[in-house]
Design an enzyme around this catalytic site. Structure first.
Site, mmCIF file in Angstrom:
data_model
loop_
_atom_site.group_PDB
_atom_site.id
_atom_site.type_symbol
_atom_site.label_atom_id
_atom_site.label_comp_id
_atom_site.label_asym_id
_atom_site.label_seq_id
_atom_site.Cartn_x
_atom_site.Cartn_y
_atom_site.Cartn_z
ATOM 1 C CB SER A 13 -0.889 0.008 1.244
ATOM 2 O OG SER A 13 -1.386 1.318 1.428
ATOM 3 C CG HIS A 38 -3.852 -1.630 -1.578
ATOM 4 N ND1 HIS A 38 -4.957 -2.391 -1.883
ATOM 5 C CD2 HIS A 38 -4.222 -0.840 -0.542
ATOM 6 C CE1 HIS A 38 -5.949 -2.082 -1.054
ATOM 7 N NE2 HIS A 38 -5.524 -1.137 -0.234
ATOM 8 C CG ASP A 40 -5.040 2.327 0.974
ATOM 9 O OD1 ASP A 40 -6.010 1.544 0.884
ATOM 10 O OD2 ASP A 40 -3.925 1.983 1.390
ATOM 11 C CG MET A 42 -8.420 7.039 2.598
ATOM 12 S SD MET A 42 -7.684 7.000 4.234
ATOM 13 C CE MET A 42 -6.700 5.484 4.105
ATOM 14 C CG HIS A 71 -9.215 0.016 -0.349
ATOM 15 N ND1 HIS A 71 -8.594 -0.247 0.864
ATOM 16 C CD2 HIS A 71 -10.553 -0.027 -0.101
ATOM 17 C CE1 HIS A 71 -9.515 -0.436 1.791
ATOM 18 N NE2 HIS A 71 -10.703 -0.304 1.247
ATOM 19 C CG MET A 73 -11.282 3.024 2.235
ATOM 20 S SD MET A 73 -9.734 2.993 3.141
ATOM 21 C CE MET A 73 -8.597 3.134 1.772
ATOM 22 C CG MET A 142 -11.523 -3.061 5.352
ATOM 23 S SD MET A 142 -10.054 -2.527 4.449
ATOM 24 C CE MET A 142 -9.138 -1.615 5.689
ATOM 25 N N GLY A 147 -8.974 3.867 7.136
ATOM 26 C CA GLY A 147 -8.694 5.286 7.360
ATOM 27 C C GLY A 147 -7.222 5.612 7.542
ATOM 28 C CG PHE A 148 -5.738 6.759 10.102
ATOM 29 C CD1 PHE A 148 -5.207 8.008 9.829
ATOM 30 C CD2 PHE A 148 -7.049 6.680 10.559
ATOM 31 C CE1 PHE A 148 -5.956 9.165 10.019
ATOM 32 C CE2 PHE A 148 -7.813 7.827 10.747
ATOM 33 C CZ PHE A 148 -7.260 9.073 10.480
ATOM 34 N N GLY A 149 -2.948 3.960 7.908
ATOM 35 C CA GLY A 149 -1.989 2.865 7.933
ATOM 36 C C GLY A 149 -1.452 2.692 9.348
ATOM 37 N N GLY A 150 -0.728 1.604 9.556
ATOM 38 C CA GLY A 150 0.005 1.414 10.811
ATOM 39 C C GLY A 150 -0.823 1.046 12.023
ATOM 40 C CG ASP A 180 -6.094 -2.972 3.263
ATOM 41 O OD1 ASP A 180 -5.003 -2.721 3.790
ATOM 42 O OD2 ASP A 180 -6.752 -2.139 2.604
ATOM 43 N N GLY A 181 -4.738 -4.509 6.297
ATOM 44 C CA GLY A 181 -4.666 -3.873 7.608
ATOM 45 C C GLY A 181 -3.846 -4.661 8.608
ATOM 46 N N GLY A 182 -2.712 -4.110 9.006
ATOM 47 C CA GLY A 182 -1.898 -4.739 10.044
ATOM 48 C C GLY A 182 -1.239 -6.044 9.622
ATOM 49 N N GLY A 200 1.190 -2.102 4.130
ATOM 50 C CA GLY A 200 1.693 -0.742 4.003
ATOM 51 C C GLY A 200 2.917 -0.538 4.860
ATOM 52 C CB SER A 201 3.314 0.377 8.419
ATOM 53 O OG SER A 201 2.372 -0.545 8.884
HETATM 54 C C1 DX5 Z 1 -6.294 1.438 5.659
HETATM 55 C C2 DX5 Z 1 -5.838 1.115 4.264
HETATM 56 C C3 DX5 Z 1 -4.711 0.162 4.195
HETATM 57 C C4 DX5 Z 1 -3.450 0.630 4.865
HETATM 58 C C5 DX5 Z 1 -2.761 -0.582 5.408
HETATM 59 O O1 DX5 Z 1 -7.466 2.174 5.608
HETATM 60 O O2 DX5 Z 1 -6.905 0.564 3.518
HETATM 61 O O3 DX5 Z 1 -4.464 -0.264 2.875
HETATM 62 O O4 DX5 Z 1 -2.579 1.300 4.006
HETATM 63 O O5 DX5 Z 1 -1.673 -0.180 6.141
HETATM 64 P P1 DX5 Z 1 -0.934 -1.155 7.135
HETATM 65 O O6 DX5 Z 1 -0.439 -2.318 6.348
HETATM 66 O O7 DX5 Z 1 0.154 -0.291 7.695
HETATM 67 O O8 DX5 Z 1 -1.957 -1.563 8.180
HETATM 68 ZN ZN ZN Z 2 -6.433 -0.350 1.526
#
Ligand code: DX5
Ligand code: ZN
Length: 226
Positions: A13, A38, A40, A42, A71, A73, A142, A147-150, A180-182, A200-201
């Site tokens: 991401s 990917h 994102d 928003m 993606h 959102m 999800m 909404g946020f990475g990390g 997707d996520g964590g 992502g992170s």
């Molecule tokens: C969150 C995004 C994800 C995000 C994942 O709303 O849809 O794609 O970038 O980030 P990580 O892998 O850091 O959880």
């Molecule tokens: Zn995403």
């Protein structure tokens, strides 16, 4: 399933990339083995954060041939499907909560010649996807609040993968399941039934190649008669 016994597909991401060097970042993760990119999107409304739009997809399109996995959102995504299709998206994933008529949205994505994905927030019941499942190319589960990475991985969402797999099998419908996520080296251990991993992170804050290859080669679980 065609994905049986193969490696996971990994979709870094770009939300966690250095936006000032986006082209180099994308080229670097592709070189390190990324299967998809990917993106994102928003709108500061469906989620409390604002990121990028179709012009960025358009700018990325000529720099790589790997699929662009967009993606959305955003509230009422129908308004922007054509722009994202024209910009060069390959997969367009929308949120079931954001669509007034989810089936019409899926059909419109297909009419635009793109693969259609549907996602849902952690608190949304998986059954909300059943009316459209038979027409989807991808389901995006999800494992964080969008909404946020990390953020931290939500283990209680993992069972949705199995439920989608089971329902798709009943419908004799092939689709990809993306998470997707964590996602990282530890949490991937819970995701054996998925096909595509967004990270992502974990990717952008480590050695890109090591992170991507660790995810790709994590153990996949499949029934032998899939
Ligand atoms: C969150 C995004 C994800 C995000 C994942 O709303 O849809 O794609 O970038 O980030 P990580 O892998 O850091 O959880
Ligand atoms: Zn995403």
């Amino acid at each position: 399933m065609s994905q049986a016994n193969s490696e996971f597909l990994v979709a870094p991401s770009i939300l966690s990339a250095d936006f000032a060097r986006l082209k180099e970042e994308v080229l670097a993760v592709v070189e390190a083995g990324a299967d998809w990119i990917h993106v994102d999107v928003m709108d500061g409304h469906f989620v409390p954060n604002l990121t990028i739009g179709a012009p960025v997809v358009k700018a990325l399109r000529p720099i790589t041939s790997v699929p662009l996995d967009v993606h959305l959102m955003i509230e009422n995504p129908d308004r922007f499907l054509e722009a994202f299709a024209k910009a060069g998206s390959d997969y367009i994933t929308v949120h079931v909560e954001a669509c007034p008529d989810p089936l019409a949205t899926v059909r419109e994505i297909h009419r635009l010649g793109k693969k259609a994905g549907m996602s849902l927030r952690p608190r949304t019941s998986i059954e909300s996807l059943w009316p459209v499942l038979g027409e989807l190319d991808l389901v995006l589960i999800m494992t964080v609040e969008p909404g946020f990475g990390g953020q931290s991985f939500m283990l209680d969402q993992v069972d949705k993968i199995r439920q989608v797999r089971k329902k798709a099998k009943e419908l004799r419908h092939e689709l990809l399941i993306e998470v997707d996520g964590g996602v990282n080296a530890e949490t991937v251990g819970h995701l054996g039934e998925a096909d595509v991993l967004v990270a992502g992170s974990y990717v952008f804050k480590s050695d890109y190649r090591e992170a991507i290859q660790t995810l790709k080669r994590a153990p996949k679980l499949r029934e032998s008669n899939d």
